[in-house]
Design a protein around this motif. Structure first.
Motif, PDB file in Angstrom:
ATOM      1  N   GLU A 121       1.060  -1.032   0.038  1.00  0.00           N
ATOM      2  CA  GLU A 121      -0.281  -0.280   0.344  1.00  0.00           C
ATOM      3  C   GLU A 121       0.667   1.085  -0.216  1.00  0.00           C
ATOM      4  N   SER A 122       0.461   2.590  -0.203  1.00  0.00           N
ATOM      5  CA  SER A 122       0.441   3.577  -0.502  1.00  0.00           C
ATOM      6  C   SER A 122       0.575   4.690  -0.019  1.00  0.00           C
ATOM      7  N   LEU A 123       0.715   6.114   0.888  1.00  0.00           N
ATOM      8  CA  LEU A 123       0.054   6.957   1.346  1.00  0.00           C
ATOM      9  C   LEU A 123       0.500   8.141   0.924  1.00  0.00           C
ATOM     10  N   GLU A 124      -0.450   9.042   1.244  1.00  0.00           N
ATOM     11  CA  GLU A 124      -0.444  10.386   0.939  1.00  0.00           C
ATOM     12  C   GLU A 124      -0.823  11.401   2.460  1.00  0.00           C
ATOM     13  N   ILE A 125       0.727  12.349   2.350  1.00  0.00           N
ATOM     14  CA  ILE A 125       0.950  12.711   3.475  1.00  0.00           C
ATOM     15  C   ILE A 125       0.549  14.515   3.440  1.00  0.00           C
ATOM     16  N   TRP A 126      -0.287  15.369   4.405  1.00  0.00           N
ATOM     17  CA  TRP A 126       0.328  16.434   4.164  1.00  0.00           C
ATOM     18  C   TRP A 126       0.882  17.290   5.564  1.00  0.00           C
ATOM     19  N   TRP A 127       2.030  17.378   5.144  1.00  0.00           N
ATOM     20  CA  TRP A 127       2.956  18.065   6.044  1.00  0.00           C
ATOM     21  C   TRP A 127       2.729  19.829   6.263  1.00  0.00           C
ATOM     22  N   ILE A 128       1.732  19.254   7.005  1.00  0.00           N
ATOM     23  CA  ILE A 128       1.847  21.187   7.737  1.00  0.00           C
ATOM     24  C   ILE A 128       2.754  21.843   8.686  1.00  0.00           C
ATOM     25  N   GLU A 129       2.964  23.149   7.993  1.00  0.00           N
ATOM     26  CA  GLU A 129       4.134  23.611   9.325  1.00  0.00           C
ATOM     27  C   GLU A 129       4.374  25.120   9.258  1.00  0.00           C
TER      28      GLU A 129
END
Length: 318
Positions: A121-129
């Motif tokens: 499986e694969s992932l999407e990431i919202w990296w918030i800064e």
């Protein structure tokens, strides 16, 4: 305006189609994290655009395959309810782990994770800064477990994903904050461990899934793959006398190899009990060390599968 280091979030969701980003964070999980490493928001192999010229000096550098690497550390703890997946379940699954939920027997509910060798499986990431966001898709990775006595245990995930330039922060209100129990310290009250049925006085145990993660950028295709897995670990234990447990006999490999079970069970409350188990573990080295004036052995561990059964180890949340 300066961006504050502490004001950061990781929001994650498993992909339904590889590398295809969602329009927004609907259905995603806001993780409870111990640490977010800055990583490399713009990584990739580079080449120089060289030219012959009548003079010295450098050349322009070109990124031939932009990608992203990020590190997420989460508490080694359960959801708080037996049979419910931990909030960081998507991270485990994007590191080549299967998920099996067992709620058939009341009082014995569990969720078990085990390595797989295909259909990753694969992932999407919202990296918030602090007001800005990088939306990473197609991410896969590997992880480590650290369990040191008198400290709080954690899992650390390292992901590689497809590059997209950071932008203004999206709407995280449509995501759901993951339900997460609090981790408890590694100690006698909360933790039980055994090496070949010997309940050693253990000061630490670690696990490294050892996935080989490869980013590929070819004509007509860009992707991240898990191409191999070598699960290793280490432990540090108080040295027992030979009559109690002969670790030298277990470590020796010159005349044959001995594979033993290794287990670590952490937590006392249903919903926050986690069991690490390896059935075929080779004790690979032994190194005497000093620990508060007492002899300790540092021992390397190799978690091995039984042929092609993908049973190197299991993580079971109870």
């Amino acid at each position: 305006m300066a961006i504050k280091w502490r004001k950061r979030l990781a929001v994650v969701k498993l992909e339904t189609a590889y590398g295809v980003p969602s329009a927004d964070m609907t259905g995603a999980t806001i993780l409870e994290v111990v640490m977010l490493d800055g990583g490399a928001p713009y990584a990739g192999n580079t080449v120089e655009r060289e030219r012959m010229r009548n003079g010295l000096g450098g050349f322009e550098q070109v990124n031939t395959g932009p990608n992203v690497t990020r590190t997420i550390r989460v508490p080694f703890a359960g959801s708080g309810a037996a049979g419910d997946v931990p909030s960081y379940s998507p991270l485990l699954r994007a590191c080549g782990m299967s998920e099996t939920i067992d709620i058939t027997t009341p009082g014995e509910e569990s969720v078990t994770y085990q390595p797989v060798s295909d259909n990753y499986e694969s992932l999407e990431i919202w990296w918030i800064e602090d007001g800005q966001m990088q939306h990473i898709s197609g991410a896969r990775g590997t992880f480590t477990l650290s369990a040191d006595a008198a400290a709080l245990p954690y899992l650390e995930f390292n992901f590689t994903g497809l590059y997209k330039r950071p932008e203004i922060e999206g709407d995280a209100s449509v995501a759901t904050r993951g339900v997460q129990a609090k981790e408890v310290p590694i100690n006698k009250q909360n933790t039980i461990a055994a090496i070949d049925t010997h309940n050693a006085c253990m000061s630490s145990l670690s696990l490294d899934v050892g996935n080989t993660v490869e980013y590929r950028n070819l004509v007509n295709c860009e992707s991240v793959h898990i191409t191999d897995r070598r699960v290793t670990g280490s432990t540090n234990i108080e040295a027992p006398d030979l009559a109690t447990k002969d670790y030298f006999a277990a470590v020796e490999s010159h005349a044959g190899q001995t594979l033993v079970p290794v287990t670590l069970t952490h937590g006392q409350t249903a919903g926050n009990i986690i069991e690490l188990k390896g059935q075929n573990v080779q004790l690979a080295t032994i190194s005497p060390t000093d620990n508060q004036g007492l002899m300790h052995y540092g021992i390397d561990l190799r978690f091995l599968p039984n042929d092609s059964d993908d049973d190197d180890f299991t993580l079971t949340f109870k």
